[in-house]
Design a protein around this motif. Structure first.
Motif, mmCIF file in Angstrom:
data_model
loop_
_atom_site.group_PDB
_atom_site.id
_atom_site.type_symbol
_atom_site.label_atom_id
_atom_site.label_comp_id
_atom_site.label_asym_id
_atom_site.label_seq_id
_atom_site.Cartn_x
_atom_site.Cartn_y
_atom_site.Cartn_z
ATOM 1 N N SER A 156 1.096 -1.423 -0.200
ATOM 2 C CA SER A 156 -0.231 0.102 -0.108
ATOM 3 C C SER A 156 1.043 0.953 0.079
ATOM 4 O O SER A 156 2.497 0.825 -0.035
ATOM 5 C CB SER A 156 -1.228 0.135 1.182
ATOM 6 N N GLY A 190 0.585 6.142 -4.875
ATOM 7 C CA GLY A 190 0.381 7.210 -5.411
ATOM 8 C C GLY A 190 0.678 7.792 -6.491
ATOM 9 O O GLY A 190 2.116 7.709 -7.090
ATOM 10 N N LEU A 191 -0.138 9.272 -7.140
ATOM 11 C CA LEU A 191 0.933 10.321 -7.835
ATOM 12 C C LEU A 191 1.324 11.266 -7.091
ATOM 13 O O LEU A 191 0.837 12.228 -5.745
ATOM 14 C CB LEU A 191 -0.478 10.521 -8.616
ATOM 15 N N LEU A 207 7.198 9.865 -0.937
ATOM 16 C CA LEU A 207 5.996 8.350 -0.656
ATOM 17 C C LEU A 207 7.103 7.549 0.407
ATOM 18 O O LEU A 207 7.702 7.623 -0.150
ATOM 19 C CB LEU A 207 5.644 8.071 -2.207
ATOM 20 N N THR A 260 2.687 -2.049 -6.560
ATOM 21 C CA THR A 260 1.158 -1.149 -6.036
ATOM 22 C C THR A 260 1.620 -0.007 -7.065
ATOM 23 O O THR A 260 3.071 0.570 -6.979
ATOM 24 C CB THR A 260 1.059 -0.579 -4.560
ATOM 25 N N GLN A 261 0.933 1.298 -7.415
ATOM 26 C CA GLN A 261 1.555 1.761 -8.925
ATOM 27 C C GLN A 261 2.067 3.265 -7.538
ATOM 28 O O GLN A 261 1.874 3.712 -6.858
ATOM 29 C CB GLN A 261 0.116 2.259 -9.777
ATOM 30 N N VAL A 262 3.200 3.471 -8.469
ATOM 31 C CA VAL A 262 3.512 4.995 -8.532
ATOM 32 C C VAL A 262 4.143 5.528 -9.332
ATOM 33 O O VAL A 262 4.704 5.462 -9.838
ATOM 34 C CB VAL A 262 4.897 4.600 -7.350
#
Length: 124
Positions: free
Chosen positions: A7, A10-11, A18, A118-120
């Protein structure tokens, strides 16, 4: 066996920070070496960082060294990746992985257990 859930993605704008978290299930988390890997669009998955089972030793790829910090809290069954000074080229899906190999390893073949990622995304 261990199940992993990442988790914190995000952007974020370039230069920002982050912190990713990866929570593990099971009672033997403290016996696993943990690693973070990432996969950018159109590229192969690559090693980013690893930490020993007890948390005393860490190792980073040259591309993240000095900007990222891997840590773990064995009481919470969680490994973290603090990412500072982010660059657009850090954009990727980030995966945590667990290994029973004691020695430091950058080879994903030594990590049999993986999270879903999880996308970064880092904007310029």
């Amino acid at each position: 066996q261990v199940q992993l859930v990442e988790s914190g993605g995000g952007l974020v704008q370039a230069g920002g920070s982050l912190r990713l978290s990866c929570e593990a299930s099971g009672r033997t988390f403290s016996s696993y070496r943990m690693g973070w890997f990432r996969q950018a669009p159109g590229k192969e998955r690559e090693f980013a960082a690893t930490i020993s089972a007890g948390g005393s030793t860490t190792y980073y790829s040259d591309s993240v060294k000095g900007r990222f910090t891997i840590s773990r809290d064995n009481a919470k069954n969680t490994v973290y990746l603090q990412m500072n000074s982010l660059k657009p080229e850090d954009t990727a899906v980030y995966y945590c992985a667990a290994s029973t190999v004691v020695l430091r390893s950058q080879n994903e073949r030594n990590y049999p257990y993986w999270g879903q990622g999880t996308q970064v995304t880092v904007s310029s």
